[in-house]
Design a protein around this motif. Sequence first.
Motif, PDB file in Angstrom:
ATOM      1  N   THR A   4       0.693  -0.802  -0.095  1.00 44.98           N
ATOM      2  CA  THR A   4       0.083   0.304   0.077  1.00 44.98           C
ATOM      3  C   THR A   4       1.050   0.910  -0.066  1.00 44.98           C
ATOM      4  OG1 THR A   4       0.087   0.071   2.374  1.00 44.98           O
ATOM      5  CG2 THR A   4      -1.669  -1.189   1.380  1.00 44.98           C
ATOM      6  N   PRO A   5       0.104   2.048  -0.522  1.00 42.20           N
ATOM      7  CA  PRO A   5       1.259   3.753  -0.167  1.00 42.20           C
ATOM      8  C   PRO A   5       1.637   4.319   0.744  1.00 42.20           C
ATOM      9  CG  PRO A   5      -0.946   3.970  -2.468  1.00 42.20           C
ATOM     10  CD  PRO A   5      -1.146   2.809  -1.759  1.00 42.20           C
ATOM     11  N   ALA A   6       0.777   3.575   2.011  1.00 41.72           N
ATOM     12  CA  ALA A   6       1.486   3.719   3.564  1.00 41.72           C
ATOM     13  C   ALA A   6       2.530   3.392   4.080  1.00 41.72           C
ATOM     14  CB  ALA A   6       0.294   4.430   4.066  1.00 41.72           C
ATOM     15  N   GLY A   7       2.529   2.066   3.319  1.00 41.42           N
ATOM     16  CA  GLY A   7       3.799   1.611   3.657  1.00 41.42           C
ATOM     17  C   GLY A   7       3.673  -0.324   4.186  1.00 41.42           C
ATOM     18  N   GLY A   8       2.333  -0.438   3.780  1.00 42.43           N
ATOM     19  CA  GLY A   8       1.796  -1.658   4.460  1.00 42.43           C
ATOM     20  C   GLY A   8       1.544  -2.316   3.365  1.00 42.43           C
ATOM     21  N   VAL A   9       0.385  -3.099   3.275  1.00 39.88           N
ATOM     22  CA  VAL A   9      -0.031  -4.651   2.631  1.00 39.88           C
ATOM     23  C   VAL A   9      -1.464  -4.632   2.491  1.00 39.88           C
ATOM     24  CG1 VAL A   9       2.976  -5.560   2.318  1.00 39.88           C
ATOM     25  CG2 VAL A   9       0.014  -6.575   4.461  1.00 39.88           C
ATOM     26  N   ASN A  10      -1.964  -4.654   1.364  1.00 41.55           N
ATOM     27  CA  ASN A  10      -3.706  -5.489   1.144  1.00 41.55           C
ATOM     28  C   ASN A  10      -3.147  -7.180   0.840  1.00 41.55           C
ATOM     29  OD1 ASN A  10      -6.637  -5.288   1.323  1.00 41.55           O
ATOM     30  ND2 ASN A  10      -5.957  -3.927  -0.125  1.00 41.55           N
ATOM     31  N   ARG A  11      -3.040  -7.658   1.498  1.00 38.72           N
ATOM     32  CA  ARG A  11      -3.582  -9.318   0.533  1.00 38.72           C
ATOM     33  C   ARG A  11      -4.674  -9.909   1.534  1.00 38.72           C
ATOM     34  NH1 ARG A  11       2.170  -9.590   2.096  1.00 38.72           N
ATOM     35  NH2 ARG A  11       2.420 -10.828   3.155  1.00 38.72           N
ATOM     36  N   ALA A  12      -6.069  -9.252   1.076  1.00 38.75           N
ATOM     37  CA  ALA A  12      -7.060 -10.090   1.430  1.00 38.75           C
ATOM     38  C   ALA A  12      -7.062 -11.246   0.548  1.00 38.75           C
ATOM     39  CB  ALA A  12      -8.325  -9.822   0.089  1.00 38.75           C
ATOM     40  N   ALA A  13      -7.724 -12.106   1.985  1.00 42.18           N
ATOM     41  CA  ALA A  13      -7.329 -13.230   1.958  1.00 42.18           C
ATOM     42  C   ALA A  13      -8.001 -13.868   1.204  1.00 42.18           C
ATOM     43  CB  ALA A  13      -8.607 -13.959   3.477  1.00 42.18           C
ATOM     44  N   LEU A  14      -7.850 -15.184   0.179  1.00 47.70           N
ATOM     45  CA  LEU A  14      -8.318 -15.579  -0.832  1.00 47.70           C
ATOM     46  C   LEU A  14      -8.450 -14.833  -2.075  1.00 47.70           C
ATOM     47  CD1 LEU A  14     -11.055 -18.087   0.673  1.00 47.70           C
ATOM     48  CD2 LEU A  14      -8.049 -18.584   0.162  1.00 47.70           C
ATOM     49  N   GLY A  15      -7.619 -13.488  -1.949  1.00 44.49           N
ATOM     50  CA  GLY A  15      -7.609 -12.627  -3.176  1.00 44.49           C
ATOM     51  C   GLY A  15      -6.102 -13.114  -3.958  1.00 44.49           C
ATOM     52  N   ARG A  16      -6.540 -11.888  -5.106  1.00 44.68           N
ATOM     53  CA  ARG A  16      -5.223 -12.191  -6.009  1.00 44.68           C
ATOM     54  C   ARG A  16      -3.411 -12.579  -5.438  1.00 44.68           C
ATOM     55  NH1 ARG A  16      -7.604 -12.055 -11.301  1.00 44.68           N
ATOM     56  NH2 ARG A  16      -9.838 -14.308 -10.458  1.00 44.68           N
ATOM     57  N   GLN A  17      -3.845 -10.410  -4.620  1.00 38.86           N
ATOM     58  CA  GLN A  17      -2.154 -11.080  -3.490  1.00 38.86           C
ATOM     59  C   GLN A  17      -1.921 -12.122  -2.826  1.00 38.86           C
ATOM     60  OE1 GLN A  17      -0.636  -7.865  -5.016  1.00 38.86           O
ATOM     61  NE2 GLN A  17      -2.884  -7.035  -6.397  1.00 38.86           N
ATOM     62  N   ASP A  18      -3.139 -12.465  -2.365  1.00 46.54           N
ATOM     63  CA  ASP A  18      -2.528 -13.751  -1.656  1.00 46.54           C
ATOM     64  C   ASP A  18      -2.298 -14.514  -2.212  1.00 46.54           C
ATOM     65  OD1 ASP A  18      -3.150 -15.146   0.445  1.00 46.54           O
ATOM     66  OD2 ASP A  18      -5.123 -15.531   1.032  1.00 46.54           O
ATOM     67  N   GLN A  19      -2.859 -14.928  -3.663  1.00 44.23           N
ATOM     68  CA  GLN A  19      -2.187 -15.944  -4.183  1.00 44.23           C
ATOM     69  C   GLN A  19      -1.222 -15.588  -4.766  1.00 44.23           C
ATOM     70  OE1 GLN A  19      -5.676 -15.592  -7.450  1.00 44.23           O
ATOM     71  NE2 GLN A  19      -6.926 -16.847  -6.102  1.00 44.23           N
ATOM     72  N   ALA A  20      -0.423 -14.344  -4.912  1.00 42.56           N
ATOM     73  CA  ALA A  20       0.508 -14.505  -5.923  1.00 42.56           C
ATOM     74  C   ALA A  20       2.125 -14.432  -4.444  1.00 42.56           C
ATOM     75  CB  ALA A  20       0.433 -12.817  -5.771  1.00 42.56           C
ATOM     76  N   ALA A  21       0.947 -14.419  -3.262  1.00 36.63           N
ATOM     77  CA  ALA A  21       2.462 -14.523  -2.264  1.00 36.63           C
ATOM     78  C   ALA A  21       2.617 -15.879  -1.928  1.00 36.63           C
ATOM     79  CB  ALA A  21       1.456 -13.850  -1.059  1.00 36.63           C
ATOM     80  N   ARG A  22       0.967 -16.805  -2.100  1.00 36.96           N
ATOM     81  CA  ARG A  22       1.618 -17.980  -2.241  1.00 36.96           C
ATOM     82  C   ARG A  22       2.802 -18.859  -3.217  1.00 36.96           C
ATOM     83  NH1 ARG A  22      -3.312 -21.173   0.333  1.00 36.96           N
ATOM     84  NH2 ARG A  22      -4.903 -19.393   1.949  1.00 36.96           N
ATOM     85  N   ALA A  23       1.435 -18.300  -4.356  1.00 40.38           N
ATOM     86  CA  ALA A  23       2.823 -18.676  -5.522  1.00 40.38           C
ATOM     87  C   ALA A  23       4.407 -18.430  -5.590  1.00 40.38           C
ATOM     88  CB  ALA A  23       2.194 -18.141  -7.019  1.00 40.38           C
ATOM     89  N   LEU A  24       4.083 -17.444  -4.931  1.00 45.24           N
ATOM     90  CA  LEU A  24       6.127 -17.004  -4.324  1.00 45.24           C
ATOM     91  C   LEU A  24       6.721 -17.896  -3.590  1.00 45.24           C
ATOM     92  CD1 LEU A  24       8.194 -15.169  -5.135  1.00 45.24           C
ATOM     93  CD2 LEU A  24       7.948 -13.259  -3.397  1.00 45.24           C
ATOM     94  N   LEU A  25       5.880 -17.943  -2.543  1.00 43.66           N
ATOM     95  CA  LEU A  25       6.500 -18.917  -1.614  1.00 43.66           C
ATOM     96  C   LEU A  25       6.540 -20.829  -2.136  1.00 43.66           C
ATOM     97  CD1 LEU A  25       7.695 -18.999   1.278  1.00 43.66           C
ATOM     98  CD2 LEU A  25       5.456 -20.026   2.975  1.00 43.66           C
ATOM     99  N   ALA A  26       5.807 -20.974  -2.895  1.00 39.94           N
ATOM    100  CA  ALA A  26       5.036 -22.088  -3.265  1.00 39.94           C
ATOM    101  C   ALA A  26       6.699 -22.341  -4.217  1.00 39.94           C
ATOM    102  CB  ALA A  26       4.639 -22.396  -4.009  1.00 39.94           C
ATOM    103  N   GLY A  27       7.010 -21.576  -5.160  1.00 40.23           N
ATOM    104  CA  GLY A  27       8.124 -21.171  -6.176  1.00 40.23           C
ATOM    105  C   GLY A  27       9.813 -21.231  -5.797  1.00 40.23           C
TER     106      GLY A  27
END
Length: 419
Positions: A25-48
Amino acid sequence: MICSADINAARLLKRLDDFAAIGATPAGGVNRAALGRQDQAARALLAGLALERGFRVFQDPLANLFIRRDGKNGSLAPFLIGSHLDSQPTGGRYDGALGTLAAFEVLEALEDAGLETEASIEVVAWTNEEGSRFAPGAMGSMAFSLGHIPQNWQDIRGTDGVFWRDALAETLAALPVAEQRPLGFPISGYLELHIEQGPSLENEDIPIGIVTGVQGTRWLDITVTGQAAHAGTTQLAFRRDPMMAVTHALHTLYETIMPEDGDARLTVGRITALPGSVNAIPGSVSLSIDLRHPQSDRLDKIEAQVSEAFQSSVAPHGCKADIRRTFDMSPARFFQPVIEGVERAARHLRLRFKHMVSGAFHDALYVARIAPAAMIFVPCRDGLSHNEAEYVEPDHCVAGARMLLQSALEVISAGAGKH
Ligand code: GLV
Ligand code: MN
Ligand code: MN
């Protein structure tokens, strides 16, 4: 137990940065809503990352993600370490991510050192810990501990209107590299590293909290219904204004619940007036209430007080209140031998520690129902969490990861795998 493996501090800190870029987020935090696209991207990075290191990757029907490093004795149930990757809508970069990435660093550190463990160790990233998009929270660990998906979850919708079951199916399909796993397979124990999310470690200048339990949480969804009407023409005597009823009830609750009991917590985090027009008295007001207390019987009493405050406030305003409990997490006590393993680790690493009860809930609370479990806390700046400004000193991140590594080895060697 003396451990020759060590955390690679630079790698862990870089991983924290890399994951904080997902949903930044612009204020330096994160917005990774459960089961949303960003959450999926984080899972994919870890799995990779896991596959690159030669670990096996699994997900169960709840999309709980597991990364396995095989132990010497394949007949022993795995020992789990981890946390969650989803976040609050304006969340911090450490809540959940630190515990998950430190757990992954533990696997990598063991691999680097070529150190074999008796039981396999698995990193877990639990699904929807936060509960802010889909309630209840801690869905992944709750279903894992139950061994099935509760029937009434099928109709859950997110705050964005999306069905939970659709978001879950999309998330599962987004990670085809993961092997499938049943829900609730046997495990020998669980350890979770997390930031404290409160100020006590920082205030006392203590780097490690050894968590002995978690206080209870209840969530209520309340809708007060009156009658929508014109803001300019409707005299006081004719108003059936749910906002007046709600403010009256909340005033009573704010004046009593927390002032009368220092351990009680009451939070209204979401409130919606419909139709939501500047010049219309609302027809209904809906709000969430989050209640916390270390004792179950006190939670019962507080919930009854909330109900009573709303029922007695709606009648004089010609309104009705509908109160629904959406989450009930009883307080938990962690397992003494695991706590003792964590204490031995802290002594071995010469890190000062104190025992504490967690004010926030965590997946470990559910896992503790089926396996020996405990948690490790590290301080966060100003005790701030569920806030984009959440910050953890790099040294504290690394000390927490070292504690996780050493504690896991202590607990496994003390026989968690044979529990
Ligand atoms: C967890 O995020 C909690 O609300 O305690
Ligand atoms: Mn968390
Ligand atoms: Mn959280």
